[in-house]
Design a protein around this motif. Structure first.
Motif, PDB file in Angstrom:
ATOM      1  N   ALA A 168     -17.452  10.575  -1.696  1.00 33.53           N
ATOM      2  CA  ALA A 168     -17.102  10.172  -3.277  1.00 33.53           C
ATOM      3  C   ALA A 168     -15.522  10.449  -3.652  1.00 33.53           C
ATOM      4  CB  ALA A 168     -17.919  11.409  -3.915  1.00 33.53           C
ATOM      5  N   LYS A 169     -15.136  11.501  -3.130  1.00 31.18           N
ATOM      6  CA  LYS A 169     -13.559  11.704  -3.341  1.00 31.18           C
ATOM      7  C   LYS A 169     -12.712  10.549  -2.810  1.00 31.18           C
ATOM      8  CE  LYS A 169     -13.069  15.294  -5.710  1.00 31.18           C
ATOM      9  NZ  LYS A 169     -12.589  15.380  -7.158  1.00 31.18           N
ATOM     10  N   LEU A 170     -13.153   9.922  -1.740  1.00 24.07           N
ATOM     11  CA  LEU A 170     -12.052   8.723  -1.282  1.00 24.07           C
ATOM     12  C   LEU A 170     -12.547   7.403  -2.174  1.00 24.07           C
ATOM     13  CD1 LEU A 170     -12.787   9.261   2.389  1.00 24.07           C
ATOM     14  CD2 LEU A 170     -10.845   9.386   1.549  1.00 24.07           C
ATOM     15  N   ALA A 171     -13.781   7.145  -2.419  1.00 21.77           N
ATOM     16  CA  ALA A 171     -14.157   6.342  -3.400  1.00 21.77           C
ATOM     17  C   ALA A 171     -13.430   6.612  -4.906  1.00 21.77           C
ATOM     18  CB  ALA A 171     -15.634   5.956  -3.785  1.00 21.77           C
ATOM     19  N   GLU A 172     -13.180   7.595  -5.318  1.00 22.79           N
ATOM     20  CA  GLU A 172     -12.777   7.823  -6.535  1.00 22.79           C
ATOM     21  C   GLU A 172     -11.136   7.434  -6.523  1.00 22.79           C
ATOM     22  OE1 GLU A 172     -11.584  12.039  -8.576  1.00 22.79           O
ATOM     23  OE2 GLU A 172     -13.757  11.653  -8.482  1.00 22.79           O
ATOM     24  N   THR A 173     -10.650   7.911  -5.435  1.00 17.71           N
ATOM     25  CA  THR A 173      -8.997   7.823  -5.130  1.00 17.71           C
ATOM     26  C   THR A 173      -8.887   6.147  -5.073  1.00 17.71           C
ATOM     27  OG1 THR A 173      -9.114   9.803  -3.993  1.00 17.71           O
ATOM     28  CG2 THR A 173      -7.176   8.256  -3.533  1.00 17.71           C
ATOM     29  N   TRP A 174      -9.759   5.587  -4.188  1.00 18.51           N
ATOM     30  CA  TRP A 174      -9.441   4.005  -4.035  1.00 18.51           C
ATOM     31  C   TRP A 174      -9.606   3.581  -5.465  1.00 18.51           C
ATOM     32  CZ3 TRP A 174     -13.524   0.005  -4.774  1.00 18.51           C
ATOM     33  CH2 TRP A 174     -12.974  -1.268  -4.217  1.00 18.51           C
ATOM     34  N   GLN A 175     -10.549   3.737  -6.334  1.00 18.11           N
ATOM     35  CA  GLN A 175     -10.608   3.177  -7.712  1.00 18.11           C
ATOM     36  C   GLN A 175      -9.505   3.513  -8.280  1.00 18.11           C
ATOM     37  OE1 GLN A 175     -14.292   5.038  -9.014  1.00 18.11           O
ATOM     38  NE2 GLN A 175     -15.232   3.013  -9.133  1.00 18.11           N
ATOM     39  N   ALA A 176      -8.817   4.718  -8.246  1.00 12.56           N
ATOM     40  CA  ALA A 176      -7.692   5.295  -9.102  1.00 12.56           C
ATOM     41  C   ALA A 176      -6.353   4.423  -8.511  1.00 12.56           C
ATOM     42  CB  ALA A 176      -7.463   6.493  -8.864  1.00 12.56           C
ATOM     43  N   LEU A 177      -6.285   3.807  -7.282  1.00 12.24           N
ATOM     44  CA  LEU A 177      -5.425   3.158  -6.686  1.00 12.24           C
ATOM     45  C   LEU A 177      -5.255   1.661  -7.170  1.00 12.24           C
ATOM     46  CD1 LEU A 177      -5.039   4.992  -3.305  1.00 12.24           C
ATOM     47  CD2 LEU A 177      -3.284   5.223  -5.420  1.00 12.24           C
ATOM     48  N   MET A 178      -6.580   1.037  -7.657  1.00 14.14           N
ATOM     49  CA  MET A 178      -6.701  -0.358  -7.908  1.00 14.14           C
ATOM     50  C   MET A 178      -6.093  -0.347  -9.342  1.00 14.14           C
ATOM     51  SD  MET A 178      -8.044  -1.942  -5.480  1.00 14.14           S
ATOM     52  CE  MET A 178      -7.259  -0.605  -4.139  1.00 14.14           C
ATOM     53  N   PRO A 179      -5.971  -1.561 -10.000  1.00 15.43           N
ATOM     54  CA  PRO A 179      -5.449  -1.793 -11.304  1.00 15.43           C
ATOM     55  C   PRO A 179      -6.368  -0.911 -12.421  1.00 15.43           C
ATOM     56  CG  PRO A 179      -5.728  -3.955 -10.255  1.00 15.43           C
ATOM     57  CD  PRO A 179      -6.423  -2.783  -9.343  1.00 15.43           C
ATOM     58  N   PRO A 180      -5.783  -0.957 -13.407  1.00 16.03           N
ATOM     59  CA  PRO A 180      -6.131   0.251 -14.582  1.00 16.03           C
ATOM     60  C   PRO A 180      -7.664   0.178 -14.772  1.00 16.03           C
ATOM     61  CG  PRO A 180      -4.003  -0.607 -15.337  1.00 16.03           C
ATOM     62  CD  PRO A 180      -4.482  -1.598 -14.040  1.00 16.03           C
ATOM     63  N   ALA A 204       0.950  -1.164   0.114  1.00 18.05           N
ATOM     64  CA  ALA A 204       0.073  -0.074   0.049  1.00 18.05           C
ATOM     65  C   ALA A 204       1.130   1.375  -0.124  1.00 18.05           C
ATOM     66  CB  ALA A 204      -0.809  -0.223   1.185  1.00 18.05           C
ATOM     67  N   ARG A 205       1.781   1.223   0.875  1.00 13.16           N
ATOM     68  CA  ARG A 205       2.847   2.403   0.907  1.00 13.16           C
ATOM     69  C   ARG A 205       3.344   2.352  -0.343  1.00 13.16           C
ATOM     70  NH1 ARG A 205       3.532   0.054   5.833  1.00 13.16           N
ATOM     71  NH2 ARG A 205       5.406  -0.880   5.417  1.00 13.16           N
ATOM     72  N   LEU A 206       3.855   1.483  -1.180  1.00 14.87           N
ATOM     73  CA  LEU A 206       4.393   1.667  -2.296  1.00 14.87           C
ATOM     74  C   LEU A 206       3.566   2.254  -3.513  1.00 14.87           C
ATOM     75  CD1 LEU A 206       6.986   0.957  -4.216  1.00 14.87           C
ATOM     76  CD2 LEU A 206       6.020  -1.223  -4.655  1.00 14.87           C
ATOM     77  N   ASN A 207       2.205   1.796  -3.382  1.00 10.91           N
ATOM     78  CA  ASN A 207       1.097   2.364  -4.386  1.00 10.91           C
ATOM     79  C   ASN A 207       1.236   3.708  -4.192  1.00 10.91           C
ATOM     80  OD1 ASN A 207      -1.178   2.804  -5.811  1.00 10.91           O
ATOM     81  ND2 ASN A 207      -1.976   1.033  -5.295  1.00 10.91           N
ATOM     82  N   VAL A 208       0.686   4.138  -2.749  1.00  6.33           N
ATOM     83  CA  VAL A 208       0.674   5.472  -2.671  1.00  6.33           C
ATOM     84  C   VAL A 208       2.000   6.415  -2.789  1.00  6.33           C
ATOM     85  CG1 VAL A 208       0.440   7.176  -0.706  1.00  6.33           C
ATOM     86  CG2 VAL A 208      -0.994   5.125  -0.729  1.00  6.33           C
ATOM     87  N   SER A 209       3.110   5.858  -2.968  1.00  8.15           N
ATOM     88  CA  SER A 209       4.279   6.519  -3.012  1.00  8.15           C
ATOM     89  C   SER A 209       4.603   6.790  -4.665  1.00  8.15           C
ATOM     90  CB  SER A 209       5.644   5.925  -2.565  1.00  8.15           C
ATOM     91  OG  SER A 209       6.528   6.404  -2.985  1.00  8.15           O
ATOM     92  N   LEU A 210       4.126   6.045  -5.501  1.00  9.90           N
ATOM     93  CA  LEU A 210       4.090   5.878  -6.809  1.00  9.90           C
ATOM     94  C   LEU A 210       3.188   6.843  -7.318  1.00  9.90           C
ATOM     95  CD1 LEU A 210       4.986   2.262  -7.763  1.00  9.90           C
ATOM     96  CD2 LEU A 210       6.283   4.051  -7.807  1.00  9.90           C
ATOM     97  N   ASN A 211       1.829   6.638  -6.960  1.00 11.59           N
ATOM     98  CA  ASN A 211       0.748   7.241  -7.500  1.00 11.59           C
ATOM     99  C   ASN A 211       0.576   8.684  -6.844  1.00 11.59           C
ATOM    100  OD1 ASN A 211      -0.299   5.438  -9.660  1.00 11.59           O
ATOM    101  ND2 ASN A 211      -0.347   3.984  -7.878  1.00 11.59           N
TER     102      ASN A 211
END
Length: 156
Positions: free
Chosen positions: A56-68, A40-47
């Motif tokens: 709404a923004k939290l859900a949008e962010t969660w989706q953006a951190l998932m695979p493409p 998770a930390r790697l994902n946040v660091s990269l993205n």
């Protein structure tokens, strides 16, 4: 483009299977927590996602951190004033195993992603024991009361 998408999905699936193997074994609980947190930390660091304060923004962010393909396999199904309800429609290696505690360990990844951007994620239903081919989640801003949300791992 399609090749990169398939490569990212393959890495996600392989990592999920690898971590699920350890999540199902109580002796590896500490390792699973460390590995999911590191991922998770790697994902946040990269993205570098922005801090979010609304469901709404939290859900949008969660989706953006998932695979493409996040919006297709990780849809938001209901948005209320205080909660974003989402689902995970990928085949989980824990599906039908009854290992809801392993699911909880594995979902530390998603909880950590949300914590890093200002949210709290709770798994309401798990593929591991619900009989469904998807998981149901709730996402709220940090600090909001979640006592009305019963986590899957605490259900009878």
């Amino acid at each position: 483009m399609l090749k990169k998408l398939l490569e990212k999905q393959a890495v996600f699936s392989a990592t999920l299977k690898f971590l699920a193997f350890f999540a199902q074994r109580p002796a590896f609980g500490g390792f699973t927590r460390w590995a999911t947190g590191l991922s998770a930390r790697l994902n946040v660091s990269l993205n570098k996602p922005a801090f979010a304060q609304t469901p709404a923004k939290l859900a949008e962010t969660w989706q953006a951190l998932m695979p493409p393909d996040g919006k297709q396999y990780f849809p938001v199904t209901l948005l209320t004033e205080d909660t974003a309800y989402t689902e995970i429609h990928v085949t989980c290696p824990l599906r039908g195993t009854g290992h809801v505690a392993a699911c909880h360990k594995l979902m530390h990844y998603d909880r950590e992603l949300m914590r890093k951007v200002g949210g709290e994620l709770i798994v309401l239903e798990s593929q591991s024991n619900s009989g469904k081919d998807y998981c149901r989640l709730a996402i709220r801003p940090q600090g909001k009361d979640t006592s009305d949300l019963k986590p899957a791992f605490e259900k009878d």
